[in-house]
Design an enzyme around this catalytic site. Structure first.
Site, mmCIF file in Angstrom:
data_model
loop_
_atom_site.group_PDB
_atom_site.id
_atom_site.type_symbol
_atom_site.label_atom_id
_atom_site.label_comp_id
_atom_site.label_asym_id
_atom_site.label_seq_id
_atom_site.Cartn_x
_atom_site.Cartn_y
_atom_site.Cartn_z
ATOM 1 N N LYS A 84 0.872 -1.191 0.000
ATOM 2 C CA LYS A 84 0.000 0.000 0.000
ATOM 3 C C LYS A 84 0.899 1.229 0.000
ATOM 4 O O LYS A 84 2.017 1.165 0.499
ATOM 5 C CB LYS A 84 -0.885 0.022 1.266
ATOM 6 N N ASP B 103 -6.890 4.121 -4.911
ATOM 7 C CA ASP B 103 -7.540 4.012 -3.595
ATOM 8 C C ASP B 103 -8.159 5.393 -3.371
ATOM 9 O O ASP B 103 -8.360 6.145 -4.342
ATOM 10 C CB ASP B 103 -6.517 3.643 -2.504
HETATM 11 P P1 NDP Z 1 -12.820 7.574 -3.511
HETATM 12 O O1 NDP Z 1 -11.760 8.571 -3.317
HETATM 13 O O2 NDP Z 1 -13.333 7.315 -4.870
HETATM 14 O O3 NDP Z 1 -14.082 7.903 -2.574
HETATM 15 C C1 NDP Z 1 -13.940 8.028 -1.203
HETATM 16 C C2 NDP Z 1 -15.276 8.410 -0.608
HETATM 17 O O4 NDP Z 1 -15.207 8.280 0.804
HETATM 18 C C3 NDP Z 1 -15.644 9.859 -0.893
HETATM 19 O O5 NDP Z 1 -17.028 9.978 -0.968
HETATM 20 C C4 NDP Z 1 -15.087 10.567 0.342
HETATM 21 O O6 NDP Z 1 -15.716 11.815 0.626
HETATM 22 C C5 NDP Z 1 -15.391 9.562 1.424
HETATM 23 N N1 NDP Z 1 -14.428 9.751 2.507
HETATM 24 C C6 NDP Z 1 -13.076 9.702 2.427
HETATM 25 N N2 NDP Z 1 -12.505 9.957 3.615
HETATM 26 C C7 NDP Z 1 -13.525 10.171 4.461
HETATM 27 C C8 NDP Z 1 -13.594 10.486 5.832
HETATM 28 N N3 NDP Z 1 -12.465 10.631 6.579
HETATM 29 N N4 NDP Z 1 -14.829 10.600 6.387
HETATM 30 C C9 NDP Z 1 -15.951 10.446 5.619
HETATM 31 N N5 NDP Z 1 -15.935 10.158 4.316
HETATM 32 C C10 NDP Z 1 -14.766 10.027 3.753
HETATM 33 O O7 NDP Z 1 -12.253 6.213 -2.858
HETATM 34 P P2 NDP Z 1 -12.752 4.709 -3.068
HETATM 35 O O8 NDP Z 1 -14.201 4.662 -3.322
HETATM 36 O O9 NDP Z 1 -11.816 4.082 -4.021
HETATM 37 O O10 NDP Z 1 -12.409 4.091 -1.633
HETATM 38 C C11 NDP Z 1 -13.376 4.013 -0.576
HETATM 39 C C12 NDP Z 1 -12.953 2.937 0.398
HETATM 40 O O11 NDP Z 1 -12.877 1.672 -0.280
HETATM 41 C C13 NDP Z 1 -11.570 3.126 1.043
HETATM 42 O O12 NDP Z 1 -11.589 2.588 2.343
HETATM 43 C C14 NDP Z 1 -10.662 2.262 0.165
HETATM 44 O O13 NDP Z 1 -9.494 1.873 0.833
HETATM 45 C C15 NDP Z 1 -11.599 1.079 -0.084
HETATM 46 N N6 NDP Z 1 -11.289 0.236 -1.228
HETATM 47 C C16 NDP Z 1 -11.127 0.758 -2.489
HETATM 48 C C17 NDP Z 1 -10.884 -0.081 -3.545
HETATM 49 C C18 NDP Z 1 -10.784 0.423 -4.941
HETATM 50 O O14 NDP Z 1 -10.660 -0.404 -5.854
HETATM 51 N N7 NDP Z 1 -10.890 1.724 -5.196
HETATM 52 C C19 NDP Z 1 -10.715 -1.532 -3.359
HETATM 53 C C20 NDP Z 1 -10.999 -1.982 -2.016
HETATM 54 C C21 NDP Z 1 -11.248 -1.114 -1.006
HETATM 55 P P3 NDP Z 1 -14.935 13.198 0.357
HETATM 56 O O15 NDP Z 1 -14.946 13.368 -1.123
HETATM 57 O O16 NDP Z 1 -15.724 14.227 1.079
HETATM 58 O O17 NDP Z 1 -13.556 13.028 0.921
HETATM 59 O O1 2IT Z 2 -7.841 -1.678 -0.960
HETATM 60 C C1 2IT Z 2 -7.754 -2.205 -2.079
HETATM 61 O O2 2IT Z 2 -7.891 -3.418 -2.243
HETATM 62 C C2 2IT Z 2 -7.493 -1.329 -3.227
HETATM 63 N N1 2IT Z 2 -7.436 -0.112 -3.056
HETATM 64 C C3 2IT Z 2 -7.280 -1.916 -4.588
HETATM 65 C C4 2IT Z 2 -5.841 -2.327 -4.769
HETATM 66 C C5 2IT Z 2 -5.465 -2.798 -6.146
HETATM 67 O O3 2IT Z 2 -4.262 -3.086 -6.303
HETATM 68 O O4 2IT Z 2 -6.292 -2.898 -7.041
#
Ligand code: NDP
Ligand code: 2IT
Length: 449
Positions: A129, A169
């Site tokens: 990460k 992420d």
């Molecule tokens: P994005 O940046 O696309 O979206 C993040 C969302 O979460 C936004 O709506 C953001 O709001 C909100 N957010 C972020 N920080 C906070 C906070 N401290 N309090 C409240 N809301 C918050 O990220 P992803 O959708 O990619 O990621 C979301 C989650 O999923 C994370 O935990 C990530 O690690 C996990 N994840 C992502 C994967 C991926 O493929 N993208 C895979 C597996 C897990 P704002 O815009 O106001 O900050």
């Molecule tokens: O938390 C996660 O699994 C991710 N942000 C995706 C990682 C990846 O290598 O696709």
């Protein structure tokens, strides 16, 4: 709950002492170590090989300065990180987070969890990460580009298609991956799959954008089906409105559920007619505005400040898809009081340990993050396979593989839970199933000395 096993407790205490002031890392380690109590009893070979002492320590941590120039011509300095956590079963693999809260604790918890998640996918990927405390909010496209180029200028020295393959992420989406990929290619003069989540015109995989949210729903649907239920006709609340949340909303709706609430860090919207995904996409992906904008555009919907309040919205299924520790005990009590039947974690470690206890103790179906959100990284591994073969698969092919992978993760986690005396507890099952494959690989590869 206290540790029952003094050996594991000793390891945990050392982790806390050696990594002082890293509460998120301690939290992730504590949960896994507690899940391993029955493993330690059954497997003296794992204990003898010191696997657990080794697995709590990242293989390598890279910390670097990222300097860049903003639109006013001022020099800015951020901190860049890459945690190369564990390479026992494949090259380091995991996302890059761009958020002002990023620090070593958060990235180490994420790298640690990623190691077991990636193992659960059944694909050959180790855990990693990275990211930066850079805040993308309010930055111009050119500022984002300059930051990403500077970040990659250093990161490029440490990654490679068979060494470490980062991805998106929080705060890192298609735009950022594109700028980073371009900089890597300029520096190394090679066109290889060193990042996943790439655009479709330069080596990206169909269905990678959708994969985490879709995979979360495939997993949750399987968990519901196994208990004679389904998404059909259910009311769903999803936190966040980023990549994971939006795609979970799309798939849950396709499964016949009604998604009535979404949030961002400012607050949450409720639309009892079911959220209009086209409006969300326009606001969040095209115009990059706040979710409050939704209530201005969609009659009958409401916006409430304070994102934590979203868990007071009555629902059958809750999908936390924003960030770590966003769902605490009080929120879990409220959800249970309102009759929630299932919780699927799209974000990483979104529920506090106390909230998880509430769900488990009340018999709520609970899909833990490292199993339920593994569809994103699994599809990243499919993107790597396509890049190596210099081929592109169809959306349907990738989606079908994703569905199979999520079904297998569910089955393997449920089976491990049963085998180790915790039937129905997918937290314990996922931790054990993810751990065992990494442990076997580490034992086979010996200790360097
Ligand atoms: P994005 O940046 O696309 O979206 C993040 C969302 O979460 C936004 O709506 C953001 O709001 C909100 N957010 C972020 N920080 C906070 C906070 N401290 N309090 C409240 N809301 C918050 O990220 P992803 O959708 O990619 O990621 C979301 C989650 O999923 C994370 O935990 C990530 O690690 C996990 N994840 C992502 C994967 C991926 O493929 N993208 C895979 C597996 C897990 P704002 O815009 O106001 O900050
Ligand atoms: O938390 C996660 O699994 C991710 N942000 C995706 C990682 C990846 O290598 O696709």
């Amino acid at each position: 709950m206290a540790f029952k096993n003094t050996y594991l407790e000793g390891i945990f205490n050392k982790v806390c002492a050696r990594n002082a002031n890293e509460p998120e890392f301690h939290q992730a380690v504590e949960e896994v170590l507690k899940s391993l109590e029955p493993v330690v009893e059954k497997r003296p070979d794992i204990v003898k090989a010191g696997v657990i002492e080794r697995i709590v320590e990242p293989e390598r941590q890279i910390l670097f300065r990222v300097s860049w120039v903003n639109d006013k011509g001022e020099v800015q300095v951020n901190r860049g990180f890459r945690i190369q956590y564990n390479s026992a079963i494949g090259p380091y693999k995991g996302g890059l987070r761009l958020h002002p809260s990023v620090n070593a604790s958060i990235l180490k918890f994420l790298g640690f969890e990623q190691t077991f998640k990636n193992s659960l996918t059944g694909l050959p990927i180790g855990g990693g990460k990275g990211g930066s405390d850079f805040d993308p909010k309010g930055k111009s496209d050119l500022e984002i580009m300059r930051f990403c180029q500077s970040f990659m200028t250093e990161l490029a020295k440490h990654i490679g298609p068979d060494t470490d393959v980062p991805a998106g992420d929080i705060g890192t989406g298609a735009r950022e991956i594109g700028y980073m990929y371009g900089q890597y290619k300029r520096l190394q003069n090679e066109f290889t799959g060193i990042l996943t989540g790439k655009g479709l015109t330069y080596g990206g995989s169909l269905a990678r954008t959708e994969a985490t949210g879709y995979g979360l729903c495939y997993f949750t649907e399987k968990m519901l089906n196994d208990n004679n239920d389904s998404f059909k006709g259910k009311v769903v609340v999803i936190s966040g409105s980023g990549n994971v949340a939006i795609n979970a909303a799309v798939k849950a709706t396709q499964f016949g559920a009604k998604v009535i609430a979404l949030s961002d860090s400012g607050g949450y919207i409720v639309d009892n007619n079911g959220v209009n995904i086209d409006v969300i996409n326009q606001i969040k992906l095209v115009e990059r505005l706040r979710i409050s904008e939704y209530a201005k555009r969609v009659p009958g919907s409401t916006y409430t400040e304070n994102c934590h309040g979203i868990w007071s919205v009555k629902c059958d299924i809750a999908l936390p898809c924003a960030t770590q520790n966003e769902l605490d005990k009080a929120s879990a009590d409220t959800l249970v009081g309102n009759g929630v039947i299932a919780v699927g974690e799209g974000a990483n470690m979104p529920s506090t340990p106390e909230a998880i206890d509430v769900f488990i103790n009340n018999g709520i179906l609970f899909g833990p993050a490292k199993a339920a959100n593994a569809g994103g990284v699994a599809t990243s591994a499919l993107e790597m396979a396509q890049n190596s073969a210099r081929l592109s698969w169809t959306f349907e092919e990738v989606d079908a593989r994703l569905k199979d992978i999520m079904t297998n993760i569910y089955k393997n986690s449920a089976k491990a839970a049963k085998e180790y005396g915790a039937e129905g507890n997918l937290v314990i099952g996922a931790n054990i199933a993810g751990f065992l494959k990494v442990a076997e690989a580490m034992m086979a590869q010996g200790v360097a000395y």
